[in-house]
Design a protein around this motif. Structure first.
Motif, PDB file in Angstrom:
ATOM      1  N   GLU A   1      49.925  20.418   7.054  1.00  0.00           N
ATOM      2  CA  GLU A   1      50.542  19.141   6.715  1.00  0.00           C
ATOM      3  C   GLU A   1      52.061  19.214   6.729  1.00  0.00           C
ATOM      4  OE1 GLU A   1      48.723  18.072   3.018  1.00  0.00           O
ATOM      5  OE2 GLU A   1      46.902  17.298   3.982  1.00  0.00           O
ATOM      6  N   GLN A   2      52.614  20.418   6.791  1.00  0.00           N
ATOM      7  CA  GLN A   2      54.057  20.596   6.946  1.00  0.00           C
ATOM      8  C   GLN A   2      54.454  20.602   8.420  1.00  0.00           C
ATOM      9  OE1 GLN A   2      55.196  24.187   4.891  1.00  0.00           O
ATOM     10  NE2 GLN A   2      54.220  23.560   2.983  1.00  0.00           N
ATOM     11  N   GLY A   3      53.448  20.439   9.310  1.00  0.00           N
ATOM     12  CA  GLY A   3      53.701  20.446  10.745  1.00  0.00           C
ATOM     13  C   GLY A   3      53.857  21.830  11.329  1.00  0.00           C
ATOM     14  N   ARG A   4      53.436  22.839  10.570  1.00  0.00           N
ATOM     15  CA  ARG A   4      53.554  24.218  11.034  1.00  0.00           C
ATOM     16  C   ARG A   4      52.185  24.770  11.452  1.00  0.00           C
ATOM     17  NH1 ARG A   4      57.914  27.326   7.144  1.00  0.00           N
ATOM     18  NH2 ARG A   4      59.495  25.689   7.121  1.00  0.00           N
ATOM     19  N   VAL A   5      52.242  25.814  12.270  1.00  0.00           N
ATOM     20  CA  VAL A   5      51.012  26.516  12.647  1.00  0.00           C
ATOM     21  C   VAL A   5      50.653  27.462  11.514  1.00  0.00           C
ATOM     22  CG1 VAL A   5      49.923  28.085  14.284  1.00  0.00           C
ATOM     23  CG2 VAL A   5      51.547  26.364  15.098  1.00  0.00           C
ATOM     24  N   CYS A   6      49.459  27.314  10.981  1.00  0.00           N
ATOM     25  CA  CYS A   6      49.022  28.176   9.884  1.00  0.00           C
ATOM     26  C   CYS A   6      48.530  29.505  10.435  1.00  0.00           C
ATOM     27  CB  CYS A   6      47.902  27.489   9.090  1.00  0.00           C
ATOM     28  SG  CYS A   6      47.330  28.463   7.684  1.00  0.00           S
ATOM     29  N   VAL A   7      49.128  30.591   9.965  1.00  0.00           N
ATOM     30  CA  VAL A   7      48.745  31.930  10.414  1.00  0.00           C
ATOM     31  C   VAL A   7      47.876  32.586   9.349  1.00  0.00           C
ATOM     32  CG1 VAL A   7      49.576  34.224  11.074  1.00  0.00           C
ATOM     33  CG2 VAL A   7      50.856  32.168  11.762  1.00  0.00           C
ATOM     34  N   LEU A   8      46.723  33.081   9.773  1.00  0.00           N
ATOM     35  CA  LEU A   8      45.818  33.779   8.869  1.00  0.00           C
ATOM     36  C   LEU A   8      45.766  35.247   9.274  1.00  0.00           C
ATOM     37  CD1 LEU A   8      44.681  30.693   9.169  1.00  0.00           C
ATOM     38  CD2 LEU A   8      42.730  31.595   7.938  1.00  0.00           C
TER      39      LEU A   8
ATOM     40  N   LYS B   1      34.971   9.032   8.421  1.00  0.00           N
ATOM     41  CA  LYS B   1      34.721  10.292   9.128  1.00  0.00           C
ATOM     42  C   LYS B   1      35.544  10.365  10.412  1.00  0.00           C
ATOM     43  CE  LYS B   1      30.980  13.161  10.970  1.00  0.00           C
ATOM     44  NZ  LYS B   1      29.516  13.256  11.225  1.00  0.00           N
ATOM     45  N   LYS B   2      35.618   9.237  11.134  1.00  0.00           N
ATOM     46  CA  LYS B   2      36.394   9.207  12.370  1.00  0.00           C
ATOM     47  C   LYS B   2      37.879   9.393  12.078  1.00  0.00           C
ATOM     48  CE  LYS B   2      33.240   6.349  15.103  1.00  0.00           C
ATOM     49  NZ  LYS B   2      33.057   5.040  15.790  1.00  0.00           N
ATOM     50  N   LYS B   3      38.347   8.765  10.996  1.00  0.00           N
ATOM     51  CA  LYS B   3      39.754   8.927  10.614  1.00  0.00           C
ATOM     52  C   LYS B   3      40.068  10.379  10.289  1.00  0.00           C
ATOM     53  CE  LYS B   3      40.510   4.269   8.762  1.00  0.00           C
ATOM     54  NZ  LYS B   3      40.800   3.487   7.529  1.00  0.00           N
ATOM     55  N   ALA B   4      39.137  11.024   9.552  1.00  0.00           N
ATOM     56  CA  ALA B   4      39.340  12.433   9.192  1.00  0.00           C
ATOM     57  C   ALA B   4      39.359  13.316  10.429  1.00  0.00           C
ATOM     58  CB  ALA B   4      38.245  12.885   8.236  1.00  0.00           C
ATOM     59  N   GLU B   5      38.475  13.017  11.403  1.00  0.00           N
ATOM     60  CA  GLU B   5      38.424  13.803  12.637  1.00  0.00           C
ATOM     61  C   GLU B   5      39.706  13.636  13.445  1.00  0.00           C
ATOM     62  OE1 GLU B   5      34.896  12.458  14.535  1.00  0.00           O
ATOM     63  OE2 GLU B   5      33.545  13.724  13.335  1.00  0.00           O
ATOM     64  N   LEU B   6      40.210  12.388  13.510  1.00  0.00           N
ATOM     65  CA  LEU B   6      41.452  12.137  14.245  1.00  0.00           C
ATOM     66  C   LEU B   6      42.625  12.841  13.577  1.00  0.00           C
ATOM     67  CD1 LEU B   6      41.051   8.335  15.106  1.00  0.00           C
ATOM     68  CD2 LEU B   6      40.979  10.256  16.709  1.00  0.00           C
ATOM     69  N   ALA B   7      42.654  12.787  12.232  1.00  0.00           N
ATOM     70  CA  ALA B   7      43.727  13.452  11.495  1.00  0.00           C
ATOM     71  C   ALA B   7      43.680  14.960  11.720  1.00  0.00           C
ATOM     72  CB  ALA B   7      43.620  13.136  10.011  1.00  0.00           C
ATOM     73  N   LYS B   8      42.466  15.507  11.715  1.00  0.00           N
ATOM     74  CA  LYS B   8      42.306  16.956  11.918  1.00  0.00           C
ATOM     75  C   LYS B   8      42.728  17.354  13.326  1.00  0.00           C
ATOM     76  CE  LYS B   8      38.862  20.637  11.685  1.00  0.00           C
ATOM     77  NZ  LYS B   8      37.452  20.974  11.408  1.00  0.00           N
ATOM     78  N   ALA B   9      42.371  16.497  14.317  1.00  0.00           N
ATOM     79  CA  ALA B   9      42.704  16.809  15.706  1.00  0.00           C
ATOM     80  C   ALA B   9      44.218  16.802  15.937  1.00  0.00           C
ATOM     81  CB  ALA B   9      42.021  15.806  16.635  1.00  0.00           C
ATOM     82  N   SER B  10      44.947  16.028  15.135  1.00  0.00           N
ATOM     83  CA  SER B  10      46.397  15.929  15.309  1.00  0.00           C
ATOM     84  C   SER B  10      47.142  17.103  14.670  1.00  0.00           C
ATOM     85  CB  SER B  10      46.911  14.617  14.716  1.00  0.00           C
ATOM     86  OG  SER B  10      46.755  14.600  13.314  1.00  0.00           O
ATOM     87  N   LEU B  11      46.461  17.903  13.862  1.00  0.00           N
ATOM     88  CA  LEU B  11      47.101  19.034  13.193  1.00  0.00           C
ATOM     89  C   LEU B  11      47.138  20.255  14.115  1.00  0.00           C
ATOM     90  CD1 LEU B  11      45.432  18.767   9.672  1.00  0.00           C
ATOM     91  CD2 LEU B  11      47.759  18.080  10.289  1.00  0.00           C
ATOM     92  N   PRO B  12      48.160  21.102  13.990  1.00  0.00           N
ATOM     93  CA  PRO B  12      48.219  22.319  14.809  1.00  0.00           C
ATOM     94  C   PRO B  12      47.032  23.232  14.521  1.00  0.00           C
ATOM     95  CG  PRO B  12      50.319  21.907  13.696  1.00  0.00           C
ATOM     96  CD  PRO B  12      49.317  20.981  13.091  1.00  0.00           C
ATOM     97  N   ARG B  13      46.494  23.832  15.567  1.00  0.00           N
ATOM     98  CA  ARG B  13      45.379  24.768  15.378  1.00  0.00           C
ATOM     99  C   ARG B  13      45.865  26.021  14.662  1.00  0.00           C
ATOM    100  NH1 ARG B  13      42.458  26.062  20.898  1.00  0.00           N
ATOM    101  NH2 ARG B  13      41.107  27.243  19.490  1.00  0.00           N
ATOM    102  N   PRO B  14      45.111  26.503  13.694  1.00  0.00           N
ATOM    103  CA  PRO B  14      45.498  27.742  13.002  1.00  0.00           C
ATOM    104  C   PRO B  14      45.469  28.933  13.960  1.00  0.00           C
ATOM    105  CG  PRO B  14      43.846  26.518  11.758  1.00  0.00           C
ATOM    106  CD  PRO B  14      43.905  25.896  13.107  1.00  0.00           C
TER     107      PRO B  14
END
Length: 299
Positions: free
Chosen positions: A192-199, A92-105
């Motif tokens: 995961e492509q290192g891009r900001v996801c636009v919705l 769970k901690k690994k998933a949280e760290l991975a999520k925190a490192s991704l650009p915010r949508p």
């Protein structure tokens, strides 16, 4: 005879738990000593009674051995449970760290005719490697030139509803009789492509998104007035009076909700296109690094 009894007990117990041998023999020895005599000339009991005491002692040994097995079983079960819980916490901690490192949508919303599509098209053109659209799902039929998986994930209502029920979608809405939605995977693929996801979503989708833990940046693109919005929609010459009135009614409801406290992080008034784009880029730069030589790190 007493020594023979001890040996018999030790042999029986060793088959179950050697660690209990001394404990159980010491427990059973007083019983045997009192009832089988000793080497100081005390009178021995008849063989039948001595055999009965030996059997009783063996039963006692069996009870101790059984209890030992039960205690050992639960000790092992508890140990495995703790190991499993520890692994789950680590994952769970690994998933949280991975999520925190991704650009915010980035969520960009606004009534039909507000000009958000024009602003987004220019944003993507000026920053081709920084942003990516999540590919939405829809139940409507493809239009000429649209490709499945590129423009939309075209789906049936039953299939899409099944995914919603399974928790695979972060937002969904029904518009003009068709379902539209954004899956978790679609957002993750862009991140995961290192891009900001636009919705680019409807206001109903924003309401649903507020119930999730996606934590995007919300930007509202709004017209200067309902009257200005009506002029733009009429200029398209694609609406009947009935459909136009319906769109305006929806727009009023959407803006009433959007202007509520805390719904959107930023509001861009689209009166003049160039001014609106400058404001829009200014908002984007607050949350995304647009430096050409660096990644799109969210702030």
């Amino acid at each position: 005879m007493f020594v023979q009894c001890q040996r018999l007990l030790a042999t029986s117990l060793s088959r179950f738990s050697p660690s209990l041998t001394v404990r159980c023999i010491s427990s059973c020895s007083p019983l045997l000593a009192r009832n089988t005599g000793n080497n100081r000339g005390e009178k021995l009991l008849p063989p039948e009674e001595r055999l009965g005491y030996l059997k009783a002692a063996e039963k006692r040994v069996a009870v101790f051995a059984g209890l030992s097995l039960i205690v050992g079983y639960f000790a092992l079960k508890s140990a495995f449970s703790k190991m499993s819980s520890r692994k789950e916490e680590q994952d769970k901690k690994k998933a949280e760290l991975a999520k925190a490192s991704l650009p915010r949508p980035l969520v960009v919303a606004g009534p039909s005719g507000s000009g958000k599509s024009t602003l987004l098209t220019r944003l993507f053109s000026d920053n081709p490697d920084k942003f990516g659209f999540s590919v939405s799902h829809t139940t409507r039929k493809p239009r000429p030139g649209e490709e499945n998986g590129k423009h939309y994930h075209f789906s049936t209502r039953e299939s899409m509803q099944k995914g919603i029920d399974a928790g695979a979608f972060i937002e969904w809405a029904e518009y003009s009789g068709n379902m539209y939605g954004t899956s978790k995977k679609a957002v993750r693929d862009v991140q995961e492509q290192g891009r900001v996801c636009v919705l680019d979503i409807e206001m109903q989708g924003v309401r649903n998104l507020k119930k999730t833990d996606l934590n995007p940046v919300y930007v509202l693109i709004r017209p200067p007035s309902i009257e200005a919005l009506e002029e733009r929609l009429r200029a398209r010459q694609t609406e009947t009076e009935e459909s136009l009135e319906k769109r305006l009614t929806i727009a009023r409801e959407e803006l009433d909700y959007a202007e509520g406290p805390g719904v959107f992080d930023y509001v861009v008034m689209n009166d003049k296109l160039e001014t609106a784009y400058e404001t829009f880029i200014g908002v984007i730069k607050k949350v995304v690094n647009l430096d050409k030589d660096e990644g799109s790190t969210p702030q």
